[in-house]
Design a protein around this motif. Sequence first.
Motif, mmCIF file in Angstrom:
data_model
loop_
_atom_site.group_PDB
_atom_site.id
_atom_site.type_symbol
_atom_site.label_atom_id
_atom_site.label_comp_id
_atom_site.label_asym_id
_atom_site.label_seq_id
_atom_site.Cartn_x
_atom_site.Cartn_y
_atom_site.Cartn_z
ATOM 1 N N GLU A 57 -0.314 11.370 18.009
ATOM 2 C CA GLU A 57 1.030 12.037 18.160
ATOM 3 C C GLU A 57 1.111 13.132 17.003
ATOM 4 N N LYS A 60 -1.259 15.834 18.168
ATOM 5 C CA LYS A 60 -0.711 16.819 19.397
ATOM 6 C C LYS A 60 0.220 17.786 18.887
ATOM 7 N N ASP A 61 1.246 17.021 18.216
ATOM 8 C CA ASP A 61 2.316 17.879 17.394
ATOM 9 C C ASP A 61 1.669 19.035 16.563
ATOM 10 N N GLU A 74 8.341 14.982 16.966
ATOM 11 C CA GLU A 74 9.099 13.709 17.497
ATOM 12 C C GLU A 74 9.447 13.024 16.304
#
Length: 424
Positions: A57, A60-61, A74
């Motif tokens: 995550e 990806k960010d 997120e």
Amino acid sequence: MEFKNTLAFAQSLDAQDNLKAYRDEFIFPKIKGEEVIYFTGNSLGLQPKRTKAFVDEVMKDWGELAVEGHFYAEKPWWDYHERLAAPLAKVVGALPEEVSVMNTLTVNLHLLMVSFYNPTKNRFKILCEEKAFPSDQYMFQSQVRFHGLDPEETIVEIKKRDGEHHWRTEDILAKIEELGDELALVLIGGVNYYNGQVMDMETITKAGKAVGANVGWDLAHAVGNVELKLHDWDADFASWCSYKYMNSGPGNASGIFVNKKHLNKKDIQRFEGWWGTKKETRFLMKPEFEPMENADAWQISNVPILSVAPYLASLTMFDEVGMQKLIEKRKLIVSYLEYILHEIDKEVDSSFEIITPEDRGCQLSVFLHGQGKSLFNYLMENGVITDWREPNVIRLAPAPFYSTYEDMYRFGQILKEGVLKNLK
């Protein structure tokens, strides 16, 4: 409970284990195609399977948002570490505002000593355990020299009694009383790395405070292992690593505890940096330091998100289970391991001496009398990942999240085979 040294009995304990599903949450190394019996969670915990999603995550960010990930991911990076405070506070027995995540263990202990070791002409001595973990010894010596003092005169070590393998609380209390007004700091490992002894942290903290000293704890082998009540015990500070029983990955981010009574003190000594300033004014780039009102005031640099993500992944499991259930299983599985050792001892022409006292966590340290490192090598070659300490000690730490009672039985059988092979 009346134990039995049989596979069926071990499997019956596993069938009743309310944590048994969590074994499948971890990735096990394999030797000869079989999952290992893993006894070194006191050195490096196994990788939780859910860790990858937390790291992916962040990656990806980073790829999709770049710098904007600090605010628009997120889980925004600029306050990512704050998500760890509440679950960590439950593990160490603290208030969420007393806990922060930053740096690594010895770095944090150095920084905390800036705040809590302020020697004077009359009050300057440090009390620690004999043969503390080497990193702690180096830290003490360098801190003392930094203050222009002599380590030989300043650092006082609590020794074990002749012929004994553990420290007695009454000896620690007597030494605290003896040092009295000269004692500036008590800083001891909450669980000793070598013999696995759990110190009476509550009693020792109370005694240190009674003579006017600051009291801190190195919780490297204690966090995620034993019950901690740092706030209620009134400890001044503590730090720990996260990669042992907390399963956050090699060399990963450390945690700190600073007692609430020390927060917002304007006169406290502290090495300071941008990330310890108030969030509300941090990006105004003001020249004066305005500390956060929690333990984050001790942060210096922004948090390494790729290190903290695995820590958060592991903490989700601790939050799901709670320390009480982990401690309940730990007590039973370590008792069963102790029983297995005694049973195998009866079956072979050798002698195993458990040097870990009854005040213990996950670890049993065992003298292999009559055996050498060849037995350790046999265990390792046959699927038992354990730890060797000179002269002839193995450390066995069955972490309750992923160790099974069948593991304990199978270890006993491999141990017996290894001893018999050595005797031929």
